[in-house]
Enzyme design. Structure first.
Site, short mmCIF file in Angstrom:
data_model
loop_
_atom_site.label_atom_id
_atom_site.label_comp_id
_atom_site.label_asym_id
_atom_site.label_seq_id
_atom_site.Cartn_x
_atom_site.Cartn_y
_atom_site.Cartn_z
N SER A 153 0.85 -1.20 0.00
CA SER A 153 0.00 0.00 0.00
C SER A 153 0.88 1.24 0.00
CB SER A 153 -0.85 -0.02 1.28
OG SER A 153 -1.38 1.25 1.54
N TYR A 166 -0.60 -0.92 10.25
CA TYR A 166 -0.80 -1.32 8.84
C TYR A 166 0.41 -0.90 7.99
CZ TYR A 166 -3.33 -1.33 4.28
OH TYR A 166 -3.74 -1.54 2.99
N1 LIG Z 1 -8.71 -0.67 -1.33
C1 LIG Z 1 -7.62 0.06 -1.23
O1 LIG Z 1 -7.62 1.28 -1.43
C2 LIG Z 1 -6.30 -0.57 -0.84
C3 LIG Z 1 -5.17 0.25 -0.80
C4 LIG Z 1 -3.94 -0.31 -0.46
C5 LIG Z 1 -3.84 -1.66 -0.21
N2 LIG Z 1 -4.95 -2.43 -0.24
C6 LIG Z 1 -4.79 -3.86 0.08
O2 LIG Z 1 -5.43 -4.64 -0.89
C7 LIG Z 1 -5.85 -5.88 -0.31
C8 LIG Z 1 -7.31 -6.14 -0.64
O3 LIG Z 1 -8.12 -5.13 -0.05
P1 LIG Z 1 -9.56 -4.72 -0.62
O4 LIG Z 1 -9.55 -3.25 -0.80
O5 LIG Z 1 -9.93 -5.59 -1.75
O6 LIG Z 1 -10.47 -5.01 0.67
P2 LIG Z 1 -11.87 -5.80 0.79
O7 LIG Z 1 -12.29 -5.63 2.20
O8 LIG Z 1 -12.80 -5.40 -0.29
O9 LIG Z 1 -11.44 -7.30 0.51
C9 LIG Z 1 -10.50 -7.95 1.34
C10 LIG Z 1 -10.96 -9.39 1.56
O10 LIG Z 1 -9.99 -10.00 2.42
C11 LIG Z 1 -10.71 -10.77 3.38
N3 LIG Z 1 -9.92 -10.94 4.59
C12 LIG Z 1 -9.64 -10.02 5.54
N4 LIG Z 1 -8.93 -10.57 6.52
C13 LIG Z 1 -8.74 -11.88 6.17
C14 LIG Z 1 -8.13 -12.97 6.80
N5 LIG Z 1 -7.53 -12.83 7.98
N6 LIG Z 1 -8.13 -14.16 6.17
C15 LIG Z 1 -8.73 -14.32 4.96
N7 LIG Z 1 -9.36 -13.32 4.33
C16 LIG Z 1 -9.38 -12.11 4.94
C17 LIG Z 1 -11.99 -9.99 3.64
O11 LIG Z 1 -13.00 -10.81 4.20
C18 LIG Z 1 -12.33 -9.46 2.26
O12 LIG Z 1 -13.20 -10.32 1.55
C19 LIG Z 1 -5.54 -5.77 1.18
O13 LIG Z 1 -4.31 -6.39 1.47
C20 LIG Z 1 -5.44 -4.28 1.39
O14 LIG Z 1 -4.66 -3.94 2.51
C21 LIG Z 1 -6.18 -1.93 -0.56
#
Ligand SMILES: NC(=O)c1ccc[n+]([C@@H]2O[C@H](COP(=O)([O-])OP(=O)(O)OC[C@H]3O[C@@H](n4cnc5c(N)ncnc54)[C@H](O)[C@@H]3O)[C@@H](O)[C@H]2O)c1
Length: 276
Positions: A153, A166
């Site tokens: 991120s 984080y």
């Molecule tokens: N959305 C953003 O702007 C953003 C920015 C930077 C990084 N990220 C990273 O991208 C990745 C995906 O995030 P997203 O935005 O799709 O979020 P999201 O909440 O839409 O999806 C994440 C999924 O991961 C699952 N999850 C969470 N903890 C878990 C665990 N312990 N075991 C198994 N599954 C688990 C959740 O149930 C969810 O379905 C993450 O690592 C997040 O930190 C997202």
């Protein structure tokens, strides 16, 4: 048209929703067979059904990535169902924010466990499988390039107030990426990282609308303050948050043969944002 990932076996954590789901659908549409993981069975099975409906192959491996036995189960699902492992995407995650003076040890370790220790364990469990496959391929005079993509991120790269747990974990995964690129080069594995800016998912949805999510026995508040989100969006050169499909595109780049000689890199997928 030839599909670039035909027959590849891809494990994607947290692929029941958001970016992980979009990655699963993208890789499956290009011919990969997917091991779908999420915390609960329902979202994981929903992604599996979406892939099968589109003519692809997928199997679910539900459960928290932080469970001590998860890594073996995840890798075992791939080997038992499909007989191997070609692509591994460490995507599962969530946020649990606070300023340092209000952050408990529990909050700190929750992020380290999910975003750093879990990928480490999954990669460690994958090593003997990958080593055996690479050895057999080398002896047969073949070279198959395998792919690891870790998800970071802009918070990990540049820091973000209120996210010390984080940010530390997401910075840590870039170190894991660089080190493993060095350890696994001789196994023909490329190890790269994609660092997202603002992608429109549940993680970054309006916190007022979304309530809490049960993760590892705790109720975690989901989403971001909408004013903060609007302010963030104004700093993005492309002028908007990305879609999950656009986010999946960056991971796809590291999965296709065109990136077979790129390893140890972190790619920003942030609409042009180069700092926060
Ligand atoms: N959305 C953003 O702007 C953003 C920015 C930077 C990084 N990220 C990273 O991208 C990745 C995906 O995030 P997203 O935005 O799709 O979020 P999201 O909440 O839409 O999806 C994440 C999924 O991961 C699952 N999850 C969470 N903890 C878990 C665990 N312990 N075991 C198994 N599954 C688990 C959740 O149930 C969810 O379905 C993450 O690592 C997040 O930190 C997202």
């Amino acid at each position: 048209m030839t599909r670039k990932l035909e027959g590849k076996i891809a494990l994607i954590s947290g692929s029941g929703r958001g970016i992980g789901r979009a990655i699963a659908l993208k890789l499956a549409a290009d011919g990969a067979r997917i091991v779908v993981n999420d915390l609960d069975e329902a979202p994981a099975e929903e992604t599996v059904a979406a892939i099968r409906d589109a003519g692809g192959e997928a199997v679910a491996c539900p459960g928290s990535v932080t469970a001590p036995d998860f890594a073996e189960r995840f890798v075992g699902t791939a080997t038992q169902t499909y007989g191997g492992l070609d692509i591994l995407v460490n995507n599962a995650g969530y946020t649990w924010d606070n300023v340092i003076q209000k952050m408990s040890d529990e909050q700190w370790y929750a992020m380290i466990d999910c975003h750093l220790t879990a990928p480490f364990r999954i990669l460690r469990a994958a090593q003997p499988v990958i080593r055996a496959l690479a050895k057999a391929e080398t002896e047969a005079g073949r070279r198959i390039v395998r792919k690891v993509v870790n998800i970071s991120s802009v918070a990990g790269l540049f820091g973000n107030a209120g996210q010390i747990n984080y940010s530390a974990a997401k910075a840590g995964i870039t170190g894991v990426t660089k080190t493993l690129a060095k350890e696994w080069g001789r196994l023909n594995v490329t190890v790269n990282c994609v660092a997202y800016g603002l992608i429109r998912t549940r993680l970054t949805g309006n916190s007022a609308d979304q309530g809490t999510e049960r993760i590892d026995g705790r109720d975690i508040k989901v989403g971001v303050n909408p004013d903060l989100l609007a302010a963030m969006e104004r700093t993005i050169p492309l002028g908007r948050g990305g879609t999950p499909e656009e986010a999946a595109g960056a991971v796809y780049l590291f999965c296709i043969p065109e990136s077979d000689y790129v390893s140890g890199e972190t790619l920003l997928c942030s609409g042009g944002l180069t700092g926060i």
